[in-house]
Write a protein that holds these residues in place. Structure first.
Motif, PDB file in Angstrom:
ATOM      1  N   UNK A 119     -16.246  60.038 -10.451  1.00 31.78           N
ATOM      2  CA  UNK A 119     -16.713  59.552  -9.163  1.00 31.78           C
ATOM      3  C   UNK A 119     -15.903  58.331  -8.756  1.00 31.78           C
ATOM      4  N   UNK A 120     -15.224  58.442  -7.626  1.00 32.59           N
ATOM      5  CA  UNK A 120     -14.473  57.326  -7.049  1.00 32.59           C
ATOM      6  C   UNK A 120     -14.981  57.140  -5.633  1.00 32.59           C
ATOM      7  N   UNK A 121     -15.646  56.045  -5.413  1.00 30.66           N
ATOM      8  CA  UNK A 121     -16.235  55.828  -4.092  1.00 30.66           C
ATOM      9  C   UNK A 121     -17.349  56.821  -3.858  1.00 30.66           C
ATOM     10  N   UNK A 122     -17.173  57.651  -2.854  1.00 35.79           N
ATOM     11  CA  UNK A 122     -18.199  58.632  -2.510  1.00 35.79           C
ATOM     12  C   UNK A 122     -17.780  60.065  -2.808  1.00 35.79           C
ATOM     13  N   UNK A 123     -16.718  60.249  -3.593  1.00 35.62           N
ATOM     14  CA  UNK A 123     -16.284  61.613  -3.889  1.00 35.62           C
ATOM     15  C   UNK A 123     -15.818  61.731  -5.335  1.00 35.62           C
ATOM     16  N   UNK A 156      -6.702  64.501  -6.527  1.00 33.63           N
ATOM     17  CA  UNK A 156      -7.231  65.578  -5.690  1.00 33.63           C
ATOM     18  C   UNK A 156      -8.744  65.593  -5.821  1.00 33.63           C
ATOM     19  N   UNK A 157      -9.399  66.204  -4.852  1.00 37.73           N
ATOM     20  CA  UNK A 157     -10.855  66.323  -4.914  1.00 37.73           C
ATOM     21  C   UNK A 157     -11.272  67.190  -6.095  1.00 37.73           C
ATOM     22  N   UNK A 158     -12.288  66.748  -6.818  1.00 43.86           N
ATOM     23  CA  UNK A 158     -12.878  67.568  -7.865  1.00 43.86           C
ATOM     24  C   UNK A 158     -13.734  68.645  -7.233  1.00 43.86           C
ATOM     25  N   UNK A 159     -14.242  69.526  -8.050  1.00 40.36           N
ATOM     26  CA  UNK A 159     -15.057  70.613  -7.531  1.00 40.36           C
ATOM     27  C   UNK A 159     -16.365  70.080  -6.962  1.00 40.36           C
ATOM     28  N   UNK A 160     -16.678  70.504  -5.755  1.00 40.44           N
ATOM     29  CA  UNK A 160     -17.958  70.157  -5.146  1.00 40.44           C
ATOM     30  C   UNK A 160     -18.958  71.281  -5.320  1.00 40.44           C
TER      31      UNK A 160
END
Length: 146
Positions: free
Chosen positions: A117-121, A128-132
């Protein structure tokens, strides 16, 4: 918003088929239409699963041979090669008779696909974005099951 109720357009697009329904919720709804339209969703969904059969008795397996079964939350962000590398690293760091090593490998795969978790994501190590998505992983040993 059309016709009151929940504004489906505000939901994450990757969780919806044509901004209307989650795939798993739509497989049995043959009359469902795209939100605020007359377009039927049925042609975009299939209730026929992709099945691959692996004949376990056809091969000899070592103590580190496994099958990794995971949901799209894993496969959307982690490649086959990365999965193999993580499983090999975890299993080789444990004693072959430690049954918890398969659980540990599965946990590592979940954490790799979720990220931190970095900030809000949630972010992967390459930012890159992790799996949501939901992430379920099974690391299934093949040795001794023939």
């Amino acid at each position: 918003m059309c016709g009151g109720g929940v504004d489906l357009m505000m939901l994450p697009p990757q969780a919806r088929v044509m901004a209307t329904i989650g795939v798993t919720r739509g497989l049995g709804d043959h009359n469902l239409k795209v939100h605020c339209s007359n377009i039927h969703i049925k042609p975009f969904l299939s209730c026929i699963p992709e099945v691959k059969v692996y004949n376990i008795t056809k091969y000899e397996h070592g103590v580190d041979d496994v099958i990794v079964l995971g949901t799209d939350g894993l496969w959307d962000v982690v490649s086959n090669r990365e999965v193999a590398d993580i499983v090999i690293r975890v299993l080789s760091s444990c004693q072959p008779d430690d049954l918890n090593r398969f659980t540990l490998a599965a946990q590592n795969l979940v954490m790799r696909s979720r990220g931190i978790l970095k900030g809000h994501s949630w972010r992967l190590s390459n930012d890159r974005l992790g799996s949501g998505d939901d992430i379920s992983v099974f690391v299934i040993p093949l040795y001794g099951h023939t």
